[in-house]
Design a protein around this motif. Structure first.
Motif, short mmCIF file in Angstrom:
data_model
loop_
_atom_site.label_atom_id
_atom_site.label_comp_id
_atom_site.label_asym_id
_atom_site.label_seq_id
_atom_site.Cartn_x
_atom_site.Cartn_y
_atom_site.Cartn_z
N SER A 83 27.05 4.14 5.15
CA SER A 83 26.99 3.34 3.94
C SER A 83 25.81 2.37 4.01
N CYS A 84 24.98 2.39 2.96
CA CYS A 84 23.81 1.52 2.88
C CYS A 84 23.69 0.98 1.46
N THR A 85 23.39 -0.30 1.36
CA THR A 85 23.10 -0.91 0.06
C THR A 85 21.67 -1.42 0.10
N LEU A 86 20.91 -1.04 -0.92
CA LEU A 86 19.52 -1.47 -1.08
C LEU A 86 19.52 -2.64 -2.05
N GLU A 140 0.80 -1.22 0.00
CA GLU A 140 0.00 0.00 0.00
C GLU A 140 0.83 1.27 0.00
N SER A 141 2.14 1.16 -0.22
CA SER A 141 2.99 2.34 -0.12
C SER A 141 4.26 2.21 -0.92
N ASP A 142 4.64 3.28 -1.60
CA ASP A 142 6.02 3.42 -2.03
C ASP A 142 6.83 3.68 -0.76
N GLU A 157 26.11 -0.32 7.16
CA GLU A 157 27.36 -0.41 7.91
C GLU A 157 27.18 0.32 9.24
N LYS A 158 28.09 0.11 10.17
CA LYS A 158 28.04 0.81 11.45
C LYS A 158 28.09 2.32 11.20
N ASN A 159 27.49 3.09 12.08
CA ASN A 159 27.45 4.55 12.00
C ASN A 159 26.68 5.06 10.78
N THR A 160 25.68 4.30 10.35
CA THR A 160 24.85 4.70 9.20
C THR A 160 23.48 5.14 9.69
N THR A 161 22.97 6.20 9.05
CA THR A 161 21.62 6.68 9.32
C THR A 161 20.92 6.91 7.99
N VAL A 162 19.71 6.34 7.87
CA VAL A 162 18.89 6.48 6.66
C VAL A 162 17.55 7.07 7.08
N LEU A 163 17.09 8.06 6.34
CA LEU A 163 15.76 8.64 6.52
C LEU A 163 14.80 7.86 5.63
N ILE A 164 13.64 7.47 6.17
CA ILE A 164 12.63 6.72 5.43
C ILE A 164 11.31 7.47 5.48
N TYR A 213 15.88 7.65 -3.06
CA TYR A 213 15.65 6.37 -3.71
C TYR A 213 14.25 5.92 -3.35
N LYS A 214 13.37 5.81 -4.34
CA LYS A 214 11.98 5.41 -4.09
C LYS A 214 11.77 3.98 -4.56
N VAL A 215 11.47 3.11 -3.61
CA VAL A 215 11.11 1.73 -3.92
C VAL A 215 9.61 1.73 -4.14
N LYS A 216 9.21 1.34 -5.34
CA LYS A 216 7.79 1.40 -5.69
C LYS A 216 6.99 0.30 -5.00
N LYS A 217 5.75 0.64 -4.73
CA LYS A 217 4.80 -0.28 -4.09
C LYS A 217 4.86 -1.65 -4.77
N GLY A 218 4.90 -2.71 -3.96
CA GLY A 218 4.88 -4.07 -4.49
C GLY A 218 6.24 -4.61 -4.90
N THR A 219 7.33 -3.89 -4.60
CA THR A 219 8.68 -4.31 -4.99
C THR A 219 9.38 -4.99 -3.81
#
Length: 131
Positions: free
Chosen positions: A60-63, A49-51, A99-106, A86-92
């Motif tokens: 460092s982050c790998t999707l 129901e969401s992107d 890695e350590k010391n990583t911060t990602v906004l979602i 980086y937008k992951v589309k709904k249903g993907t």
């Protein structure tokens, strides 16, 4: 500044933490945790129901993207660059490693939860692909 005009929140713990829910959307922080180290990733999920938007703030982050449909297809690794969206589309199907010391906004829909986000286990071959 009057406190009713500004809300300030911070999250410095490990893992995923929603920090703002407003009407139909949510902002969360994802930080390093052991379960997201490459050898510990055992599944992928998709949100029905969401992107979902990821922005690497630090570290460092790998999707990992596994296509759409009823099963995980060929997995593609996408290293994130700081301050890009980086937008992951709904249903993907997707997962990530930090890695350590990583911060990602979602950013995602507020109603994103286990009920509308199926999870599939990775096969032994798919786990090797992540390594």
């Amino acid at each position: 500044m009057k406190p009713e005009f500004l809300e300030i929140k911070e999250y410095t713990g490990d893992g995923y933490k929603p920090i703002i829910d407003y009407e139909t959307w949510r902002v969360a922080i994802l930080r390093y945790c052991e379960e997201l180290e490459r050898p510990n990733i055992i599944s992928m999920q998709k949100h029905m129901e969401s992107d979902e938007v990821f922005v690497l703030l630090t570290g460092s982050c790998t999707l990992f993207i596994g296509g759409q449909g009823n099963r995980i297809d060929e997995i593609e690794a996408v290293p994130l660059t700081q301050m890009k969206k980086y937008k992951v589309k709904k249903g993907t199907w997707h997962t990530h490693t930090l890695e350590k010391n990583t911060t990602v906004l979602i950013v995602e829909n507020q109603n994103t939860c286990d009920d509308n986000s199926p999870v599939l286990p990775l096969t032994a071959e798919q786990k090797l692909k992540l390594l």
